[in-house]
Design a protein around this motif. Structure first.
Motif, PDB file in Angstrom:
ATOM      1  N   UNK A  50       0.802  -1.159   0.043  1.00 48.35           N
ATOM      2  CA  UNK A  50       0.021  -0.012  -0.078  1.00 48.35           C
ATOM      3  C   UNK A  50       0.817   1.152   0.068  1.00 48.35           C
ATOM      4  N   UNK A  51       1.939   1.234   0.751  1.00 49.16           N
ATOM      5  CA  UNK A  51       3.029   2.352   0.672  1.00 49.16           C
ATOM      6  C   UNK A  51       3.657   2.475  -0.313  1.00 49.16           C
ATOM      7  N   UNK A  52       3.996   1.460  -1.061  1.00 44.85           N
ATOM      8  CA  UNK A  52       4.895   1.377  -2.159  1.00 44.85           C
ATOM      9  C   UNK A  52       4.204   1.786  -3.675  1.00 44.85           C
ATOM     10  N   UNK A  53       2.890   1.605  -3.497  1.00 43.20           N
ATOM     11  CA  UNK A  53       2.140   1.976  -4.670  1.00 43.20           C
ATOM     12  C   UNK A  53       1.454   3.207  -4.550  1.00 43.20           C
ATOM     13  N   UNK A  54       1.803   4.277  -3.553  1.00 37.69           N
ATOM     14  CA  UNK A  54       1.492   5.480  -3.593  1.00 37.69           C
ATOM     15  C   UNK A  54       2.091   6.254  -4.809  1.00 37.69           C
ATOM     16  N   UNK A  55       1.658   7.580  -5.218  1.00 41.80           N
ATOM     17  CA  UNK A  55       2.306   8.312  -6.430  1.00 41.80           C
ATOM     18  C   UNK A  55       3.481   8.842  -5.900  1.00 41.80           C
ATOM     19  N   UNK A  56       3.636   9.161  -4.789  1.00 43.68           N
ATOM     20  CA  UNK A  56       4.883   9.938  -4.368  1.00 43.68           C
ATOM     21  C   UNK A  56       6.030   8.790  -4.074  1.00 43.68           C
ATOM     22  N   UNK A  57       5.650   7.691  -3.714  1.00 44.89           N
ATOM     23  CA  UNK A  57       6.715   6.718  -3.566  1.00 44.89           C
ATOM     24  C   UNK A  57       7.015   5.893  -4.744  1.00 44.89           C
ATOM     25  N   UNK A  58       6.189   5.949  -5.686  1.00 41.26           N
ATOM     26  CA  UNK A  58       6.381   5.463  -7.084  1.00 41.26           C
ATOM     27  C   UNK A  58       7.512   6.163  -7.754  1.00 41.26           C
ATOM     28  N   UNK A  59       7.289   7.483  -7.413  1.00 42.19           N
ATOM     29  CA  UNK A  59       8.238   8.471  -8.287  1.00 42.19           C
ATOM     30  C   UNK A  59       9.814   8.160  -7.578  1.00 42.19           C
ATOM     31  N   UNK A  60       9.900   7.874  -6.143  1.00 42.74           N
ATOM     32  CA  UNK A  60      11.044   7.546  -5.484  1.00 42.74           C
ATOM     33  C   UNK A  60      11.690   6.265  -5.937  1.00 42.74           C
ATOM     34  N   UNK A  61      10.839   5.348  -6.267  1.00 42.38           N
ATOM     35  CA  UNK A  61      11.099   4.206  -6.580  1.00 42.38           C
ATOM     36  C   UNK A  61      11.777   4.232  -7.963  1.00 42.38           C
ATOM     37  N   UNK A  67      18.899   4.848 -10.640  1.00 40.74           N
ATOM     38  CA  UNK A  67      20.376   5.131 -10.448  1.00 40.74           C
ATOM     39  C   UNK A  67      20.898   3.580 -10.213  1.00 40.74           C
ATOM     40  N   UNK A  68      20.258   2.610  -9.796  1.00 39.74           N
ATOM     41  CA  UNK A  68      20.606   1.340  -9.311  1.00 39.74           C
ATOM     42  C   UNK A  68      21.198   0.681 -10.999  1.00 39.74           C
ATOM     43  N   UNK A  69      20.360   0.931 -11.857  1.00 37.13           N
ATOM     44  CA  UNK A  69      20.164   0.306 -12.973  1.00 37.13           C
ATOM     45  C   UNK A  69      21.620   0.784 -13.788  1.00 37.13           C
ATOM     46  N   UNK A  70      21.859   2.045 -13.576  1.00 36.94           N
ATOM     47  CA  UNK A  70      23.236   2.099 -14.224  1.00 36.94           C
ATOM     48  C   UNK A  70      24.511   1.647 -13.552  1.00 36.94           C
ATOM     49  N   UNK A  71      24.247   1.590 -12.300  1.00 33.62           N
ATOM     50  CA  UNK A  71      25.282   0.724 -11.393  1.00 33.62           C
ATOM     51  C   UNK A  71      25.321  -0.742 -11.759  1.00 33.62           C
ATOM     52  N   UNK A  72      24.462  -1.407 -11.926  1.00 29.57           N
ATOM     53  CA  UNK A  72      24.174  -2.867 -12.148  1.00 29.57           C
ATOM     54  C   UNK A  72      24.972  -3.076 -13.537  1.00 29.57           C
ATOM     55  N   UNK A  73      24.647  -2.119 -14.479  1.00 27.98           N
ATOM     56  CA  UNK A  73      25.046  -2.310 -15.749  1.00 27.98           C
ATOM     57  C   UNK A  73      26.590  -2.124 -15.865  1.00 27.98           C
ATOM     58  N   UNK A  74      26.985  -1.134 -15.260  1.00 27.32           N
ATOM     59  CA  UNK A  74      28.723  -1.044 -15.014  1.00 27.32           C
ATOM     60  C   UNK A  74      29.389  -2.257 -14.544  1.00 27.32           C
ATOM     61  N   UNK A  75      28.697  -2.882 -13.517  1.00 23.51           N
ATOM     62  CA  UNK A  75      29.086  -4.139 -12.887  1.00 23.51           C
ATOM     63  C   UNK A  75      28.779  -5.323 -13.987  1.00 23.51           C
ATOM     64  N   UNK A  76      27.660  -5.352 -14.610  1.00 23.68           N
ATOM     65  CA  UNK A  76      27.534  -6.178 -15.476  1.00 23.68           C
ATOM     66  C   UNK A  76      28.605  -6.448 -16.675  1.00 23.68           C
ATOM     67  N   UNK A  77      28.921  -5.236 -17.005  1.00 23.82           N
ATOM     68  CA  UNK A  77      29.957  -5.259 -18.332  1.00 23.82           C
ATOM     69  C   UNK A  77      31.415  -6.111 -17.807  1.00 23.82           C
ATOM     70  N   UNK A 306      12.507  -3.883  -8.165  1.00 25.82           N
ATOM     71  CA  UNK A 306      12.341  -4.638  -7.071  1.00 25.82           C
ATOM     72  C   UNK A 306      13.096  -4.221  -5.963  1.00 25.82           C
ATOM     73  N   UNK A 307      14.314  -4.036  -6.214  1.00 21.49           N
ATOM     74  CA  UNK A 307      15.285  -3.475  -5.140  1.00 21.49           C
ATOM     75  C   UNK A 307      14.748  -2.329  -4.469  1.00 21.49           C
ATOM     76  N   UNK A 308      14.556  -1.241  -5.632  1.00 21.56           N
ATOM     77  CA  UNK A 308      14.155   0.326  -5.099  1.00 21.56           C
ATOM     78  C   UNK A 308      12.778   0.100  -4.433  1.00 21.56           C
TER      79      UNK A 308
END
Length: 373
Positions: A50-61, A67-77, A306-308
């Motif tokens: 319920x908290x994670x699906x509010x609009x403000x939290x979705x924005x933060x997610x 940011x997590x995605x870019x970090x993970x791609x850097x590691x995946x390379x 998922x992580x976010x």
């Protein structure tokens, strides 16, 4: 359906099943811990959802996942060539600090300033990873050791460069780089209505990086050499691949991508670098997300979301007297479960392939004998 297509379909199905089983196992472990504490797992999950699906939290997610995605791609390379770049954390922080100092001090036209800032961040990340590459190819120093050590060096170097006599500017009790003017900022996108904020504009850059990673690794000669070197350096060397060159280029590419990790927040939100408030630890989170997403850009995107989601929805737990550290346990168990599950799938697929080859050889042998008779 051809045997090759059938084999690919079977691998996809097995990977999906493995991910589902791993998620269920992690959920079971988390539920068991909650029950031992005397908490209701269904209540905790409903509160987080319920908290994670509010609009403000979705924005933060979404912003956190970018940011997590870019970090993970850097590691995946690095992972695709069997290289373990643990230095993403130091690379992106040093890149963000120097890029922030550059953007706040150099006067350039609107548009050109943003591009130049991003290029500076990539160059700094690439240069810092280049030290690792130099030690690896010339002295055989493990990239695991050198990247860990360079993380500490980066922290000390940032502290030195952030002195008021160099790049630092006092802002109350904090020391930051000079604020980036509006002409150097990247405006956000109105993608989530009612959120009261904007999605990082550089989410488009993150998507472009993911697409480029997929194309380069899977559809170019360089990507083939990279994957071949990762699977067997000696075999790649024998086939004419310069493994040392591939190692150096891969580490530099990983570092350049790591330099982008801090850009969405720097150009889209904070507009200056601060050693106190700028988010740290993203490099280590990227390792977990890359493992969770199996070094695939699409899988990494889902893993980052998922992580976010878990990170942000955990904030509601404190209000219900439930330690939010339970989410960290869930994240750890998910990663371990997925790694184990995919390894089991890999072994099962390999055994199945060996059986198919054995059957093919067995059926071809009688035909050859009949022909020779």
């Amino acid at each position: 359906m051809s045997p090759a297509a059938k084999g690919r379909l079977n691998r996809v199905v097995l990977n999906v099943v493995a991910a589902v089983v791993a998620a269920l196992f992690a959920g079971g472990i988390t539920s068991l811990i909650l029950l031992i504490r005397g908490d209701s797992p269904s209540f905790v999950i409903s509160q987080m959802w319920n908290y994670g699906t509010t609009a403000s939290t979705e924005l933060t997610i979404v912003n956190g996942a970018t940011v997590y995605y870019l970090s993970a791609i850097a590691v995946a390379i690095g992972f695709r060539m069997n290289l373990f770049n643990i230095g993403v954390d130091g690379q992106y922080r040093l890149a963000a600090m120097l890029a922030g100092a550059f953007a706040g001090s150099v006067a350039l036209p609107n548009g050109l300033r943003q591009i130049a800032t991003i290029l500076v961040a990539m160059l700094v990340g690439a240069a810092w990873a280049g030290l690792v590459a130099l030690l690896k190819v010339t002295r055989g120093v493990s990239e695991v050791i050198s990247t860990i050590m360079l993380n500490f060096v980066a922290t000390s170097l940032i502290a030195y460069l952030m002195r008021p006599s160099i790049f630092g500017h006092r802002s109350g009790n904090d020391v930051t780089t000079k604020r980036i003017p509006k002409s150097g900022q990247v405006q956000g996108l109105d993608l989530i209505s009612g959120s009261g904020g904007k999605v990082y504009g550089l989410i488009l850059l993150a998507i472009a990086v993911g697409v480029a990673f997929h194309v380069v690794v899977n559809y170019t000669r360089f990507g083939f050499d990279l994957r071949a070197s990762g699977r067997s350096a000696s075999a790649a060397q024998a086939s004419g691949v310069n493994v040392k060159k591939m190692t150096a280029v891969t580490l530099i590419m990983s570092g350049a991508t790591a330099g982008l990790v801090g850009m969405p927040a720097l150009l889209g939100e904070s507009h200056s670098y601060s050693s106190i408030t700028f988010q740290t630890g993203l490099g280590f989170t990227g390792i977990a997300i890359a493992l969770l997403g199996r070094n695939n850009p699409v899988g990494i995107a889902f893993a980052a979301l998922l992580w976010s989601f878990l990170d942000q929805s955990a904030n509601i737990l404190d209000l219900n007297n439930i330690p939010k550290e339970i989410v960290q346990i869930t994240q750890g168990v998910v990663v371990l479960s997925v790694v184990v599950a995919y390894e089991l799938v890999r072994r099962f697929a390999l055994a199945q392939q060996q059986r198919l080859v054995g059957r093919a050889v067995g059926t071809a042998a009688p035909a050859l004998e009949g022909a020779s008779a």
